[in-house]
Write a protein that holds these residues in place. Structure first.
Motif, PDB file in Angstrom:
ATOM      1  N   LEU A  52      42.765  51.172  43.915  1.00 67.06           N
ATOM      2  CA  LEU A  52      43.210  49.853  44.355  1.00 67.06           C
ATOM      3  C   LEU A  52      43.210  48.877  43.180  1.00 67.06           C
ATOM      4  O   LEU A  52      44.098  48.028  43.075  1.00 67.06           O
ATOM      5  CB  LEU A  52      42.298  49.332  45.480  1.00 67.06           C
ATOM      6  N   ARG A 115      43.239  45.110  51.378  1.00 66.20           N
ATOM      7  CA  ARG A 115      42.702  44.165  50.381  1.00 66.20           C
ATOM      8  C   ARG A 115      41.635  43.264  51.002  1.00 66.20           C
ATOM      9  O   ARG A 115      40.593  43.028  50.394  1.00 66.20           O
ATOM     10  CB  ARG A 115      43.817  43.329  49.767  1.00 66.20           C
ATOM     11  N   GLU A 119      37.775  43.013  49.867  1.00 65.78           N
ATOM     12  CA  GLU A 119      37.211  41.718  49.472  1.00 65.78           C
ATOM     13  C   GLU A 119      35.973  41.393  50.304  1.00 65.78           C
ATOM     14  O   GLU A 119      34.985  40.875  49.783  1.00 65.78           O
ATOM     15  CB  GLU A 119      38.252  40.612  49.627  1.00 65.78           C
TER      16      GLU A 119
END
Length: 181
Positions: A52, A115, A119
């Motif tokens: 990623l 994502r 996070e």
């Protein structure tokens, strides 16, 4: 007769589904089948996946390390529940030779949600993307989370379908593989 055949087929399917996560956690002496899933005691399927955060990871480059593959998706509630455990295990055992790779089922997920998930949890280990589902197919993943434990020699040692049962469950598998008591 047709109804009896359907009931028999359904019964066999349910029996196989119940057995799918029964890999021998203490280490097989020969291949131990997991119905519908990956077989233990065989070489782990090779892959090369994008990280990623950039770059790629190839499984063969981790030879000599104990590898824990965790297949997950952002929409999977149990995946969310076990991510802090995996982060803690990684922090405690990485220096002893444990590598954890979080493999997102990107072909079944929304990249924006992936994502956000990363996070939120900020895992200390690499997150890999499987956009075409090849690793998912090669590892015969049919439910998430699924965790695959691989020996230093690259052999599938254990496959756990569903949420890990806690720190002790993971440590009972990885400590002997790492040569720890």
């Amino acid at each position: 007769m047709r109804k009896a055949g359907t009931v028999l087929t359904l019964g066999l399917f349910l029996l196989m589904a119940c057995q799918r996560g029964t890999a021998n956690p203490t280490g097989p002496t020969m291949a131990t089948p997991i119905t519908m899933g990956l077989t233990t005691g065989i070489p782990a399927p090779e892959f090369e996946l994008e990280r990623l955060d950039g770059g790629t990871v190839r499984l063969r480059d981790l030879q000599g390390k104990v590898v824990l593959l965790n297949f997950w998706a952002s929409w999977c509630v149990p995946c969310r529940e076990e991510m802090p455990l995996l982060a803690s295990i990684y922090r405690d055992y990485h220096a002893q030779g444990l590598e954890i790779l979080g493999i997102n089922l990107t072909s079944q997920d929304d990249f924006g949600e992936v994502r956000k998930f990363v996070e939120e949890f900020d895992p200390p280990f690499p997150i890999l993307l499987d956009p075409n589902g090849r690793a998912e197919r090669d590892y015969r993943i049919f439910g998430v989370p699924t965790t695959v434990f691989i020996t230093r020699e690259g052999i599938v040692h254990r496959v756990k379908v569903g949420i890990l049962k806690g720190r002790e469950d993971v440590e009972q598998t990885i400590r002997p593989l790492l040569g720890l008591r």
